[in-house]
Design a protein around this motif. Structure first.
Motif, short mmCIF file in Angstrom:
data_model
loop_
_atom_site.label_atom_id
_atom_site.label_comp_id
_atom_site.label_asym_id
_atom_site.label_seq_id
_atom_site.Cartn_x
_atom_site.Cartn_y
_atom_site.Cartn_z
N PHE A 172 0.82 -1.20 0.00
CA PHE A 172 0.00 0.00 0.00
C PHE A 172 0.86 1.26 0.00
CE2 PHE A 172 -2.36 3.28 2.34
CZ PHE A 172 -3.45 3.41 1.49
N GLN A 173 1.91 1.23 0.86
CA GLN A 173 2.79 2.40 0.93
C GLN A 173 3.54 2.63 -0.38
OE1 GLN A 173 4.68 1.02 4.48
NE2 GLN A 173 4.04 2.81 5.66
N THR A 174 4.01 1.54 -0.99
CA THR A 174 4.69 1.67 -2.28
C THR A 174 3.75 2.32 -3.29
OG1 THR A 174 5.51 -0.52 -1.74
CG2 THR A 174 6.16 0.39 -3.87
N LEU A 175 2.51 1.86 -3.26
CA LEU A 175 1.53 2.36 -4.22
C LEU A 175 1.28 3.85 -4.02
CD1 LEU A 175 -0.37 1.18 -6.42
CD2 LEU A 175 -2.14 1.11 -4.67
N VAL A 176 0.96 4.23 -2.77
CA VAL A 176 0.54 5.60 -2.50
C VAL A 176 1.71 6.57 -2.56
CG1 VAL A 176 -0.48 7.11 -0.76
CG2 VAL A 176 -1.44 4.85 -1.18
N ARG A 177 2.89 6.14 -2.09
CA ARG A 177 3.99 7.11 -1.97
C ARG A 177 4.97 7.07 -3.12
NH1 ARG A 177 4.92 7.88 4.30
NH2 ARG A 177 5.91 9.73 3.44
N VAL A 178 4.95 5.98 -3.89
CA VAL A 178 5.90 5.90 -5.00
C VAL A 178 5.19 5.85 -6.35
CG1 VAL A 178 7.81 4.61 -6.00
CG2 VAL A 178 7.53 4.73 -3.51
N LEU A 179 4.38 4.81 -6.54
CA LEU A 179 3.82 4.58 -7.87
C LEU A 179 2.86 5.68 -8.30
CD1 LEU A 179 3.26 0.74 -8.02
CD2 LEU A 179 4.94 2.13 -9.22
N ILE A 180 1.90 6.00 -7.44
CA ILE A 180 0.90 6.99 -7.84
C ILE A 180 1.54 8.36 -8.09
CG2 ILE A 180 -1.18 8.23 -7.11
CD1 ILE A 180 -2.23 5.66 -5.97
N PRO A 181 2.36 8.89 -7.15
CA PRO A 181 2.96 10.19 -7.44
C PRO A 181 3.78 10.20 -8.73
CG PRO A 181 3.27 9.62 -5.15
CD PRO A 181 2.71 8.41 -5.80
N MET A 182 4.45 9.09 -9.02
CA MET A 182 5.30 9.09 -10.20
C MET A 182 4.53 8.93 -11.50
SD MET A 182 8.84 7.36 -9.05
CE MET A 182 9.69 8.07 -10.44
N SER A 183 3.28 8.46 -11.41
CA SER A 183 2.53 8.32 -12.66
C SER A 183 1.47 9.41 -12.81
CB SER A 183 1.89 6.92 -12.75
OG SER A 183 1.26 6.60 -11.54
N VAL A 184 1.59 10.48 -12.02
CA VAL A 184 0.59 11.55 -12.10
C VAL A 184 0.41 12.12 -13.51
CG1 VAL A 184 0.25 13.97 -11.47
CG2 VAL A 184 0.42 12.25 -9.71
N PRO A 185 1.47 12.35 -14.27
CA PRO A 185 1.24 12.88 -15.63
C PRO A 185 0.32 11.96 -16.43
CG PRO A 185 3.56 12.99 -15.08
CD PRO A 185 2.91 12.23 -13.98
N GLY A 186 0.55 10.65 -16.32
CA GLY A 186 -0.29 9.69 -17.04
C GLY A 186 -1.71 9.71 -16.53
N ILE A 187 -1.87 9.80 -15.21
CA ILE A 187 -3.22 9.83 -14.64
C ILE A 187 -3.97 11.05 -15.16
CG2 ILE A 187 -4.53 10.09 -12.50
CD1 ILE A 187 -2.35 8.52 -11.07
N CYS A 188 -3.29 12.20 -15.17
CA CYS A 188 -3.94 13.44 -15.61
C CYS A 188 -4.36 13.34 -17.07
CB CYS A 188 -3.00 14.63 -15.43
SG CYS A 188 -2.75 14.99 -13.70
N THR A 189 -3.45 12.89 -17.94
CA THR A 189 -3.80 12.75 -19.34
C THR A 189 -4.96 11.77 -19.49
OG1 THR A 189 -1.43 12.86 -19.66
CG2 THR A 189 -2.77 12.51 -21.61
N GLY A 190 -4.87 10.66 -18.78
CA GLY A 190 -5.91 9.64 -18.87
C GLY A 190 -7.27 10.18 -18.47
N ILE A 191 -7.31 10.90 -17.35
CA ILE A 191 -8.58 11.45 -16.88
C ILE A 191 -9.18 12.38 -17.94
CG2 ILE A 191 -9.60 13.05 -15.23
CD1 ILE A 191 -7.88 11.82 -13.08
N THR A 192 -8.33 13.25 -18.49
CA THR A 192 -8.85 14.17 -19.50
C THR A 192 -9.34 13.40 -20.72
OG1 THR A 192 -6.98 15.47 -18.80
CG2 THR A 192 -8.32 16.40 -20.53
N MET A 193 -8.57 12.42 -21.13
CA MET A 193 -8.93 11.71 -22.36
C MET A 193 -10.15 10.83 -22.21
SD MET A 193 -5.27 10.88 -24.05
CE MET A 193 -5.87 10.04 -25.48
#
Lengths: 413, 271
Positions: free
Chosen positions: B179-200
């Motif tokens: 859970f910590q890896t996900l919230v503190r490493v993976l999610i913050p590092m993939s924010v650009p992808g998340i943002c583009t994905g949400i918009t698209m």
């Protein structure tokens, strides 16, 4: 080989036609193919070789087009007259109107329904016809010509007509519906398909309530829409052409649609039956018109005249299943269609049929707003949704501002 | 002529002015004028009369976007950890449904979800159902998720390929649980992808109209249906239709500025 023979015959026929023209022999015909011949008393070839293209804009699946071994009417017209036809289709009167109104495309022959003819005449969008160029107009039944929406047929020539009614699956209902009011019966709850088209749906409520299908006040609109609202919880879906799949596949027990399409559906699935509701039905007449912007009016009139030819009319009727306004065409139909009670109902139905007229802008707008409101209306819950949405919007905006401020404060260090 | 010559962009600039900026200006003009061309705010007020439909569209699009994100995140991660040649194959598999026409795919769902459809038939063997699945708002969300999920997976996958496996390993080394890896490493590092994905996903979902008509049974109107009704419907009111499009555009812009503000911040953090 067969093809070559065919074209030879065609050439011969054409030549005969050309030769026969000056003689103007009464009752002589030009044979176009095995089943279609047209009158030789008309100068079909006067535009040949003049490089004219007619833009014809018709409903989808509304002409005999060569599929299922039916004659290809448009191709025959091109061969006969030497006029090229650019044939395109639309799916609703409103789409067609929007396209012509915007001036984006120019058409020579269009096929609007009666209320759209009235609207387009009002707005000066239709050219006056020279009926002398359309001698086949004489073949049409008086019942369908000289209507209120176009007295004297100065702008339109009737092409096909149909009525609305109820189609139902005999294996899925215990009691067959007989009236529009039955569509409000809990017996068919979740099994009813309604029109996804504000005017036709409105007409059903109006028929049920015994009022005119052409409202003149916004109160009348509100009353009928209120009626549709009470029906909504029983309705499975609001559909147009999706009804073919749904009724034929036994997805719904009761649906409302046009008689012309009902013939197709009852042929495909013999379990389906059709009834003309006792309150009266909506009669609609589709017409051939020439837009005022057309540059080839005389050639367009020739096309209209061709469409009124008996053999052409028969081919069209047999293919699309709609009812013809031409007595001569009706006499030549196959017995199955000719005596079909769906296509040609008796006077007890026709006497109570109502025609659509064009509505004022104000009524049209009220109808559209209330119709969409009716469709998006659910019992309870909607007002909260708006509130929730506003709230979440404000929270998001606030959060964003807070973040920006925080960033700024950090940046100052 | 060198590659950084600005003149090379001229053809596209002309295209953009002709087919993006000018039409946009026309929409704004129509939204604020009446038939006679006088300035009015009436169109916007009238568009407000349909607020429940706007609310429904936003709600359904939001739900669809969240579902897409939750489903696509693990897929994107899984994809980015594969060997490169396998990644290509998987990428192609994800794109494959998009080779078919959008309407055709939605039409297929119409058959699948119907009362006599295969899903209910199979459930029938186990004595369950039949369920009414078609003509509900759930079916509309399903249609949106199905049609737009590739647009979420691909940007997520692209941004995740840039996350070095050693970073995840380091997090684990330092005692972070999943859970910590996900919230503190993976999610913050993939924010650009998340943002583009949400918009698209959000933008096409909020403006769709074919899905709601086919799967919503005509009673789940969305903004797209409303706008279509104004242009091709009974009342034919270009001005109100333009006002609605304008409101929709503002909503979309707000959404985009929101997601991109996240994007910027994380980019700064990464430097």
């Amino acid at each position: 080989m067969k093809k070559r023979l065919f074209s030879l015959v065609l050439c011969a026929a054409l030549l005969c036609g050309v030769c026969a023209l000056p003689a103007s022999a009464a009752g002589r015909t030009i044979q176009l193919d095995e089943t279609i011949s047209v009158s030789a008393d008309y100068d079909w070839t006067r535009f040949a070789g003049k490089n004219i293209t007619l833009n014809v804009y018709n409903w989808g699946e509304y002409i005999s087009n060569g599929a299922d071994e039916s004659p290809d009417v448009v191709a025959l017209f091109e061969k006969l007259t030497g006029i090229a036809v650019n044939y395109t289709t639309f799916d609703s009167n409103e789409t067609m109107y929007a396209k012509i109104k915007s001036g984006a495309a120019s058409y020579d022959v269009i096929f609007p329904s009666e209320y759209m003819v009235a609207k387009m005449i009002d707005e000066g969008m239709l050219a006056e016809l020279d009926l002398a160029n359309i001698p086949n107009f004489a073949l049409l039944d008086e019942q369908y010509t000289n209507q209120d929406y176009d007295p004297g047929n100065r702008h339109c020539v009737p092409y096909m007509w149909c009525t609305t009614g109820i189609i139902y699956n005999t294996t899925m209902v215990n009691n067959a519906p007989t009236a529009w009011a039955d569509l409000w019966s809990a017996e068919y709850a979740g099994n009813i398909l309604m029109f996804n088209n504000s005017r036709d749906a409105f007409a059903i409520a109006a028929h049920k309530m015994g009022q005119s299908i052409n409202p003149t006040t916004t109160e009348e609109v509100a009353l009928a829409i209120e009626e549709l609202k009470t029906q909504k919880s029983l309705v499975q879906a609001y559909v147009m052409d999706e009804i073919f799949d749904k009724m034929e596949g036994g997805e719904a027990a009761v649906g409302v649609y046009y008689s012309g399409d009902a013939i197709t559906m009852t042929t495909d699935n013999p379990d389906l039956a059709w009834v003309f509701p006792q309150e009266g039905v909506t009669l609609s007449i589709d017409n051939m018109c020439i837009p005022a912007s057309s540059a080839n009016r005389e050639a367009a009139e020739m096309f209209i005249n061709f469409m009124c030819e008996v053999d052409v009319g028969v081919a069209n009727c047999e293919y699309i299943g709609y009812s013809t306004p031409s007595t001569a065409v009706w006499e030549n139909l196959s017995d199955e269609l000719k005596y079909s009670s769906i296509a040609y109902p008796g006077d007890e139905v026709m006497d109570k049929a109502q025609l659509f007229t064009s509505l004022s802008d104000e009524i049209n707008e009220a109808l559209d707003i209330q119709w969409s409101e009716m469709k998006s209306y659910n019992e309870g819950g909607n007002a909260y949704m708006m509130l929730l949405l506003l709230l979440s919007g404000v929270t998001l905006a606030g959060f964003n501002i807070w973040r920006k401020v925080r960033k700024k404060i950090r940046a100052t260090y | 002529m060198t590659l950084n010559n600005k003149k090379l962009a001229a053809p596209y600039l002309v295209w953009m002015v002709l087919f993006t900026i000018v039409p946009l200006a026309i929409v704004v003009y129509y939204a604020f004028t009446d038939d006679a061309g006088n300035f009015t705010l009436d169109n916007l007020a009238r568009a407000g009369g349909y607020s429940s439909v706007f609310a429904r569209s936003l709600m359904l699009a939001l739900v669809a976007t969240v579902i897409c994100l939750v489903l696509a995140f693990p897929v994107g991660y899984f994809l980015s950890r594969l060997r490169v040649n396998k990644q290509r194959i998987m990428q192609m598999l994800i794109m494959m449904p998009m080779w078919m026409n959008f309407l055709l795919r939605t039409y297929a769902w119409m058959g699948l979800l119907s009362v006599n459809g295969p899903i209910n038939t199979i459930l029938g063997f186990f004595g369950i159902g039949p369920f009414t699945m078609l003509n509900t708002s759930g079916a509309v969300v399903l249609g949106m998720v199905y049609n737009y999920i590739p647009y979420m997976i691909l940007p997520l996958y692209t941004s995740m390929t840039k996350i070095d496996a050693s970073i995840v390993e380091a997090a684990e080394d330092l005692g972070a649980n999943l859970f910590q890896t996900l919230v503190r490493v993976l999610i913050p590092m993939s924010v650009p992808g998340i943002c583009t994905g949400i918009t698209m996903v959000f933008v096409p979902a909020v403006s769709t109209f074919a899905i709601s008509r086919m799967l919503g049974g005509g009673s789940n109107l969305l903004i797209g249906d409303l706008i279509e009704m104004q242009f091709l419907g009974n009342s034919y009111n270009l001005n109100v239709g333009s006002a609605m499009s304008l409101v929709l555009m503002v909503i979309v812009l707000l959404c985009m500025s929101f997601t991109s503000s996240f994007d910027e911040e994380e980019m700064e953090g990464a430097v």
